[in-house]
Design a protein around this motif. Structure first.
Motif, PDB file in Angstrom:
ATOM      1  N   ILE A 550       0.862  -1.183   0.000  1.00 53.75           N
ATOM      2  CA  ILE A 550       0.000   0.000   0.000  1.00 53.75           C
ATOM      3  C   ILE A 550       0.898   1.231   0.000  1.00 53.75           C
ATOM      4  CG2 ILE A 550      -1.860   1.235   1.160  1.00 53.75           C
ATOM      5  CD1 ILE A 550      -2.723  -1.514   0.332  1.00 53.75           C
ATOM      6  N   HIS A 551       0.594   2.191  -0.860  1.00 55.85           N
ATOM      7  CA  HIS A 551       1.380   3.419  -0.951  1.00 55.85           C
ATOM      8  C   HIS A 551       0.420   4.604  -0.870  1.00 55.85           C
ATOM      9  CE1 HIS A 551       4.655   0.813  -2.316  1.00 55.85           C
ATOM     10  NE2 HIS A 551       3.759   0.240  -3.118  1.00 55.85           N
ATOM     11  N   GLU A 552       0.682   5.487   0.075  1.00 50.61           N
ATOM     12  CA  GLU A 552      -0.174   6.661   0.285  1.00 50.61           C
ATOM     13  C   GLU A 552       0.651   7.927   0.207  1.00 50.61           C
ATOM     14  OE1 GLU A 552      -3.684   5.029   3.256  1.00 50.61           O
ATOM     15  OE2 GLU A 552      -1.945   6.023   4.111  1.00 50.61           O
ATOM     16  N   ARG A 553       0.097   8.924  -0.437  1.00 52.86           N
ATOM     17  CA  ARG A 553       0.670  10.262  -0.462  1.00 52.86           C
ATOM     18  C   ARG A 553      -0.420  11.222   0.002  1.00 52.86           C
ATOM     19  NH1 ARG A 553       3.779   6.923  -0.956  1.00 52.86           N
ATOM     20  NH2 ARG A 553       5.398   6.609  -2.531  1.00 52.86           N
ATOM     21  N   VAL A 554      -0.224  11.791   1.169  1.00 50.47           N
ATOM     22  CA  VAL A 554      -1.263  12.625   1.781  1.00 50.47           C
ATOM     23  C   VAL A 554      -0.720  14.026   1.989  1.00 50.47           C
ATOM     24  CG1 VAL A 554      -2.808  12.923   3.738  1.00 50.47           C
ATOM     25  CG2 VAL A 554      -2.237  10.608   2.955  1.00 50.47           C
ATOM     26  N   THR A 555      -1.411  15.011   1.442  1.00 48.55           N
ATOM     27  CA  THR A 555      -1.050  16.413   1.618  1.00 48.55           C
ATOM     28  C   THR A 555      -2.137  17.096   2.433  1.00 48.55           C
ATOM     29  OG1 THR A 555       0.116  16.453  -0.504  1.00 48.55           O
ATOM     30  CG2 THR A 555      -0.490  18.579   0.470  1.00 48.55           C
ATOM     31  N   THR A 556      -1.752  17.617   3.592  1.00 49.51           N
ATOM     32  CA  THR A 556      -2.699  18.277   4.492  1.00 49.51           C
ATOM     33  C   THR A 556      -2.359  19.755   4.584  1.00 49.51           C
ATOM     34  OG1 THR A 556      -2.898  16.257   5.814  1.00 49.51           O
ATOM     35  CG2 THR A 556      -3.683  18.308   6.803  1.00 49.51           C
ATOM     36  N   SER A 557      -3.237  20.577   4.076  1.00 46.84           N
ATOM     37  CA  SER A 557      -3.120  22.030   4.236  1.00 46.84           C
ATOM     38  C   SER A 557      -4.071  22.451   5.348  1.00 46.84           C
ATOM     39  CB  SER A 557      -3.478  22.752   2.940  1.00 46.84           C
ATOM     40  OG  SER A 557      -2.667  22.299   1.874  1.00 46.84           O
ATOM     41  N   TYR A 558      -3.641  23.381   6.172  1.00 47.78           N
ATOM     42  CA  TYR A 558      -4.476  23.741   7.313  1.00 47.78           C
ATOM     43  C   TYR A 558      -4.342  25.228   7.641  1.00 47.78           C
ATOM     44  CZ  TYR A 558      -0.046  23.377   9.852  1.00 47.78           C
ATOM     45  OH  TYR A 558       1.248  23.532  10.263  1.00 47.78           O
ATOM     46  N   ALA A 559      -5.346  25.713   8.322  1.00 43.26           N
ATOM     47  CA  ALA A 559      -5.339  27.074   8.845  1.00 43.26           C
ATOM     48  C   ALA A 559      -6.163  27.091  10.125  1.00 43.26           C
ATOM     49  CB  ALA A 559      -5.920  28.063   7.836  1.00 43.26           C
ATOM     50  N   LYS A 560      -5.689  27.889  11.093  1.00 48.27           N
ATOM     51  CA  LYS A 560      -6.379  27.928  12.379  1.00 48.27           C
ATOM     52  C   LYS A 560      -6.289  29.312  12.992  1.00 48.27           C
ATOM     53  CE  LYS A 560      -4.612  26.347  16.281  1.00 48.27           C
ATOM     54  NZ  LYS A 560      -4.137  25.487  17.399  1.00 48.27           N
ATOM     55  N   LEU A 561      -7.397  29.744  13.568  1.00 45.36           N
ATOM     56  CA  LEU A 561      -7.446  30.993  14.319  1.00 45.36           C
ATOM     57  C   LEU A 561      -7.645  30.668  15.795  1.00 45.36           C
ATOM     58  CD1 LEU A 561      -9.751  33.055  11.955  1.00 45.36           C
ATOM     59  CD2 LEU A 561      -7.425  33.715  12.587  1.00 45.36           C
ATOM     60  N   ASP A 562      -6.739  31.146  16.646  1.00 45.84           N
ATOM     61  CA  ASP A 562      -6.908  30.982  18.093  1.00 45.84           C
ATOM     62  C   ASP A 562      -7.839  32.057  18.614  1.00 45.84           C
ATOM     63  OD1 ASP A 562      -5.249  28.848  18.072  1.00 45.84           O
ATOM     64  OD2 ASP A 562      -3.531  29.865  18.972  1.00 45.84           O
ATOM     65  N   ILE A 563      -8.785  31.643  19.435  1.00 47.03           N
ATOM     66  CA  ILE A 563      -9.789  32.555  19.982  1.00 47.03           C
ATOM     67  C   ILE A 563      -9.428  32.900  21.413  1.00 47.03           C
ATOM     68  CG2 ILE A 563     -12.233  32.800  20.581  1.00 47.03           C
ATOM     69  CD1 ILE A 563     -12.839  30.773  18.336  1.00 47.03           C
ATOM     70  N   ASP A 564      -9.423  34.192  21.720  1.00 46.66           N
ATOM     71  CA  ASP A 564      -9.190  34.656  23.088  1.00 46.66           C
ATOM     72  C   ASP A 564      -9.974  35.946  23.270  1.00 46.66           C
ATOM     73  OD1 ASP A 564      -8.329  35.245  25.595  1.00 46.66           O
ATOM     74  OD2 ASP A 564      -6.184  35.176  25.152  1.00 46.66           O
ATOM     75  N   THR A 565     -11.154  35.834  23.867  1.00 48.48           N
ATOM     76  CA  THR A 565     -12.050  36.977  23.956  1.00 48.48           C
ATOM     77  C   THR A 565     -12.927  36.832  25.196  1.00 48.48           C
ATOM     78  OG1 THR A 565     -13.670  38.280  22.693  1.00 48.48           O
ATOM     79  CG2 THR A 565     -13.846  35.893  22.542  1.00 48.48           C
ATOM     80  N   ASP A 566     -13.899  37.702  25.314  1.00 48.80           N
ATOM     81  CA  ASP A 566     -14.860  37.648  26.406  1.00 48.80           C
ATOM     82  C   ASP A 566     -16.266  37.694  25.836  1.00 48.80           C
ATOM     83  OD1 ASP A 566     -13.053  37.729  28.700  1.00 48.80           O
ATOM     84  OD2 ASP A 566     -12.600  39.762  28.023  1.00 48.80           O
ATOM     85  N   LEU A 567     -17.124  36.889  26.383  1.00 46.17           N
ATOM     86  CA  LEU A 567     -18.535  36.928  26.056  1.00 46.17           C
ATOM     87  C   LEU A 567     -19.240  37.493  27.274  1.00 46.17           C
ATOM     88  CD1 LEU A 567     -20.677  36.230  23.921  1.00 46.17           C
ATOM     89  CD2 LEU A 567     -20.909  33.987  25.016  1.00 46.17           C
ATOM     90  N   GLY A 568     -19.461  38.799  27.246  1.00 41.85           N
ATOM     91  CA  GLY A 568     -19.909  39.468  28.455  1.00 41.85           C
ATOM     92  C   GLY A 568     -18.799  39.416  29.483  1.00 41.85           C
ATOM     93  N   LYS A 569     -19.068  38.794  30.643  1.00 40.09           N
ATOM     94  CA  LYS A 569     -18.053  38.643  31.677  1.00 40.09           C
ATOM     95  C   LYS A 569     -17.401  37.256  31.668  1.00 40.09           C
ATOM     96  CE  LYS A 569     -20.179  41.959  34.880  1.00 40.09           C
ATOM     97  NZ  LYS A 569     -20.694  42.171  36.256  1.00 40.09           N
ATOM     98  N   VAL A 570     -17.714  36.477  30.637  1.00 38.27           N
ATOM     99  CA  VAL A 570     -17.199  35.109  30.560  1.00 38.27           C
ATOM    100  C   VAL A 570     -16.001  35.052  29.606  1.00 38.27           C
ATOM    101  CG1 VAL A 570     -17.731  32.727  29.927  1.00 38.27           C
ATOM    102  CG2 VAL A 570     -19.474  34.140  31.038  1.00 38.27           C
ATOM    103  N   PRO A 571     -14.813  34.727  30.102  1.00 35.68           N
ATOM    104  CA  PRO A 571     -13.664  34.546  29.211  1.00 35.68           C
ATOM    105  C   PRO A 571     -13.884  33.328  28.301  1.00 35.68           C
ATOM    106  CG  PRO A 571     -12.958  34.823  31.488  1.00 35.68           C
ATOM    107  CD  PRO A 571     -14.434  34.613  31.519  1.00 35.68           C
ATOM    108  N   VAL A 572     -13.515  33.501  27.044  1.00 32.76           N
ATOM    109  CA  VAL A 572     -13.692  32.439  26.052  1.00 32.76           C
ATOM    110  C   VAL A 572     -12.367  32.210  25.332  1.00 32.76           C
ATOM    111  CG1 VAL A 572     -14.954  31.641  24.029  1.00 32.76           C
ATOM    112  CG2 VAL A 572     -16.116  33.078  25.724  1.00 32.76           C
TER     113      VAL A 572
END
Length: 927
Positions: A550-572
């Motif tokens: 078995i021969h596999e060639r896998v290309t994974t492209s990715y993007a990610k945004l880290d979230i750091d905020t407040d929802l009212g008085k609740v840190p998210v």
């Protein structure tokens, strides 16, 4: 044996009262939490509590829903293998192989649904699938294991059920030099079961070293672990039950009409020796705050030597004269009338001695460098190489008792644990037990596997000045995986039948004692008599299943945004991301040509064939972590996930591809094959939703409740499906074509029985877990603690294309574990119990033949340890430890329905194995 009917989810939560009591304890003890936190900040915690605190810290700090195992100290995970440690985590369970926990299931789903990585890179498997065998990783060399239950866009090699990440110790994360040495002796309670097998005594030795140099700009760690572990097993297997007289016309007499009877049995002792040498090392270089580079390496050589002495009783249902039953007793069991006791004449006593050797060589190395370009931009490069080689050799020789036919008395065949067999023949006399060609079971088998993964990853990250997102990451990962499986098989034949076993090969006698069986059989050195046999190639058509790549060639492209905020008085906190995974897969294999067309070339041979596919998956993921109150977190995960197919299911091989005329006299034919693989097989795919509510109390306590739901878009099961036969030779005088009713079809497509993709279904469940420090309730309980979890999982799948129920491989509806411990003033003790309900599993033998839908009974295993650490004085740093694993000698049992006749869904005893208790006593020294 009790009937196994599924119960409702809430009825199967076996430790639900404990979970409720834990909740009350934490509520009543909440007022002490701050006091405990303040105290532990000034105390250096070691041992059991250090491991618990490290795991809780990782769980609390993560933006994902995870579970963790942390080492109690450098080179000191709490168990004999990391498989034991992982199996006690909430929602996880181990499947035993030869008595050792090896494969891991997450949230009721089998090992093939989980991803496996070392330090973030995909890891090879020495088997013919993808699932890692975790007993091959020395626990002494692992610093932490993270189990991701929700995915992250930057995590490559993820699974459908979760991903297990094995982490080594990073030397620049420690302060100062650390060294440790561990020595333990090991003994199996069964002792030495076989006269010609390994003893029940072994040892474990490990050493770890970690330090920093050049003003803490260079860090180096290295660990070595040696394992010499005895394995002893008592195995019983009842040949499958059926109404062979009424349904298949066997000549046996004296069987009640409509009853189901066993064709025979095997009872064996297995003595084995597992030896493993493991090495793990990390070199780090951080000359300044803008640049860091690290190289990590792992190596393991694992050898197994196994001797099996087996007594087989062939009752001769079809023999001449056929088996004759008398004094027959029957039992009603799960809708079947089972022949459970009696006497049978005209049988054959067979002694089957086997010698098996296996060597696994696993190497993994990675080089990661990170450069900070400016205050906001950071780039990294990660290169990885992982390779596994596995070689096996099985030699099997056969002897029968002479003269004449055997008489067997039997009882308890309606019981898993108490079958009884005895015979009138002496199976210990070399003059009466002779080597034979009848039955012709003697063989030599030499499977081999290689698996290699090469990876290259580029990543960039930038901090953001945003009230919502704190950082963006993006990158690309390329992976090349090549797996090659080969098995050479030979039939072994003697020059003439009934040859005496050479005197220099005799090894005495072995006592077969289990249930109500107590019999002695002759034993001999199998490799010593190999020269008596002539080897000839066996079953060349098996190459369709046993020789492929078995021969596999896998290309994974990715993007990610880290979230750091407040929802009212609740840190998210959290992240939002996506992966684009492009897969190219190719399989090479063989097809069997048994063409009987006169003059057809290649008849009676195997023919090279190939196949493959290309496809792209887009996998979005969202993780949100809400801090509702101090130390109270609500986590939400939503994602699309996938798990690649087993690699053996992707093999190109097929059985008897042929063209069949679409109509009488037609020159046009359609393709078909009896069975084989499917090289264009695509992954399991699912959309998942997760929720977890977690409350933390200080550093060593928490309670959590989690729920999950997975909607399966595609899954894999055995079915009659279509395959492209355009690469197969055509030896007939027919032309591939289409039926008159479907002139627009692709003439190269035909039918084959293989693992293929289905659609629909869902998997869902809930988990409760807690870690409780006794000091939360009262200072009097300081040092006491308990860690407990329970999970319940259900699935709903559509029926297969024949209207039959589909079983998810490795699926356990209920998994729970509980650990109680005490640690104070140097003394420590711990007792742990883990349980998983009955499940269905695919097992792969050394002959590369897969058994699907075997029903493995519920399992419960208890482990215990007792230790003392010198915390001051001249012996400071010395620890003494006693461990007892598998305290109750928990069996591994499998059941199956009748092969023919009776109630096909009524489970009957099939296999019953026990492995003895493990005793380990030793010491460790840290300096």
């Amino acid at each position: 044996m009790k009937s196994r009917q599924p119960a409702r989810l809430y009825q199967r939560f076996q430790i639900k009262p404990i979970a409720a009591a834990c909740t009350l304890l934490l509520v009543s003890g909440a007022g002490y939490a701050q006091e405990v936190t303040d105290t532990t900040q000034t105390v250096v915690v070691t041992g059991i509590r250090k491991g618990i605190e490290g795991a809780i810290e990782a769980k609390k700090a993560s933006n994902l829903i995870i579970e963790a195992v942390s080492a109690e100290d450098l080179g000191k995970l709490p168990d004999s293998s990391i498989a034991d440690s992982i199996a006690r985590l909430p929602g996880l369970a181990a499947q035993r192989v030869d008595g050792r926990p090896s494969a891991i299931s997450i949230r009721g789903l089998g090992p093939d649904y989980a991803g496996s990585v070392i330090n973030g890179r995909e890891v090879v498997s020495s088997g013919d699938g993808r699932a890692a065998e975790y007993d091959q990783f020395p626990s002494e060399l692992v610093n932490q294991v993270l189990v991701y239950k929700t995915p992250d866009a930057t995590l490559v090699g993820q699974g459908l059920s979760g991903t297990i990440d094995i982490r080594p110790a990073m030397p620049l994360d420690f302060q100062g030099r650390q060294m440790s040495v561990n020595v333990r002796g090991e003994k199996n309670s069964y002792g030495k079961l076989n006269a010609n097998g390994a003893s029940g005594v072994g040892n474990r030795i490990s050493a770890s070293y970690l330090n920093q140099f050049l003003d803490r700009t260079v860090g180096f760690s290295i660990g070595f672990a040696h394992l010499d572990s005895p394995g002893q097993a008592k195995n019983y297997e009842s040949w499958k039950y059926g109404d062979y007289v009424g349904q298949w016309g066997a000549g046996a007499t004296g069987l009640p009409a409509g009853s189901v009877a066993s064709q025979g049995f095997t009872a064996s002792n297995v003595s084995s020796k597992q030896k493993r040498d493991g090495l793990m090392s990390v070199l780090e270089y951080r000359p300044n705050k803008n640049f860091r580079t690290e190289v990590d390496m792992y190596y393991s050589k694992f050898t197994q030597d196994r001797v099996t002495n087996q007594w087989t009783g062939d009752l001769g249902l079809w023999a001449d004269p056929a088996s004759a039953y008398s004094n027959v007793g029957t039992s009603s069991l799960n809708g079947n009338t089972v022949v459970s006791s009696g006497t049978v004449a005209n049988g054959t006593n067979i002694i089957d001695d086997k010698n098996f050797n296996r060597t696994d060589d696993i190497r993994s190395a990675g080089w990661k460098s990170e450069l900070k370009l400016d205050p906001k931009w950071t780039t990294s490069l990660d290169v990885g190489l992982s390779k596994a080689k596995r070689h096996e050799r099985l030699i099997e020789s056969i002897a029968t008792a002479q003269p004449g036919k055997a008489i067997f008395k039997f009882s308890g065949l309606d019981s898993e644990s108490d079958p009884g067999w005895s015979t009138n023949q002496d199976l210990t006399n070399p003059a009466q037990v002779t080597l034979t060609n009848n039955p012709n079971w003697a063989q030599l088998v030499t499977p081999s596997y290689t698996d290699e993964i090469k990876s290259l990853r580029l990543n960039a990250a930038r901090t953001l000045d945003s009230t919502l997102f704190s950082k963006v990451q993006f990158g690309i990962n390329q992976t090349r995986r090549d797996k090659v499986v080969n098995s050479a098989e030979y039939s072994l034949a003697l020059a003439h039948d009934n040859m005496a076993i050479p005197a220099n090969a005799l090894a005495g006698t072995t006592n077969i004692r289990m249930g109500n069986i107590d019999n002695n059989i002759l034993a001999w050195n199998v490799p010593a008599i190999l020269g008596l046999y002539t080897a000839t190639s066996k079953n060349p058509w098996d190459a369709k299943d046993q020789a492929y790549s078995i021969h596999e060639r896998v290309t994974t492209s990715y993007a990610k945004l880290d979230i750091d905020t407040d929802l009212g008085k609740v840190p998210v906190r959290g992240n939002l991301g996506v992966q684009a995974v492009h897969t190219q897969q190719l399989s090479n294999g063989f097809a069997w040509n048994d063409s009987s067309t006169p003059g057809a070339p290649g008849a009676g041979s195997v023919i090279p064939v190939t196949g493959g596919a290309k496809y792209t998956d887009y996998l979005p993921s969202l993780n949100l972590n809400f801090e509702l109150m101090p130390d109270l977190y609500a986590r939400v995960g939503a994602a699309k996930t996938m798990a690649r197919p087993r690699m053996d299911d992707m093999r190109a091989g097929a059985d008897q591809p042929k063209l069949t005329a679409v109509a009488l006299g037609s020159s046009v034919g359609t393709w078909s094959a009896g069975s084989g693989g499917k090289p264009d097989l695509q992954p399991w795919r699912a959309k998942s939703l997760d929720f977890s509510l977690e409350k933390y109390f200080g550093k060593s306590s928490y309670i959590a409740a989690a729920m999950f739901y997975k909607k399966l878009q595609t899954f894999i099961y055995n079915q009659t499906t279509t395959r492209d036969f355009s690469g197969f030779p055509n030896y007939s005088n027919l032309t591939p074509g289409c039926p008159v009713s479907n002139q627009s079809c692709n003439p190269n497509l035909g039918t084959i029985s293989a693992m293929a993709n289905g659609e629909g279904g869902k998997v869902y469940g809930m988990e409760l877990s807690a870690s409780l420090d006794g000091s939360l309730l009262t200072p009097v309980l300081s040092g006491y603690g308990v860690v407990a979890s329970v999970s319940g999982t259900r699935n709903q799948l559509p029926d297969d294309n024949n209207g039959n129920k589909i079983n998810l491989d490795g699926f356990s509806g209920v998994v729970n574990s509980v650990t109680a411990y005490y640690e104070k003033n140097g003394f420590s003790t711990r007792i742990s119990r883990r349980y998983r309900s009955a499940f269905t599993a695919s097992t792969r033998s050394i002959l590369l033949s897969t058994e699907y839908s075997s029903h493995i009974d519920a399992e419960s295993q208890v482990d215990f340890q007792l230790g003392y650490s010198f915390e001051q004085g001249p012996y400071k740093g010395l620890s003494i430890l006693l461990q007892v694993n598998n305290v109750t000698n928990a069996p591994s049992a499998e059941t199956a329905g009748p092969e023919i006749g009776g109630n096909g869904k009524g489970l009957l005893p099939w296999k019953y194995n026990t492995y003895g208790r493990q005793f380990l006593l030793g010491a460790s020294y840290k300096f």
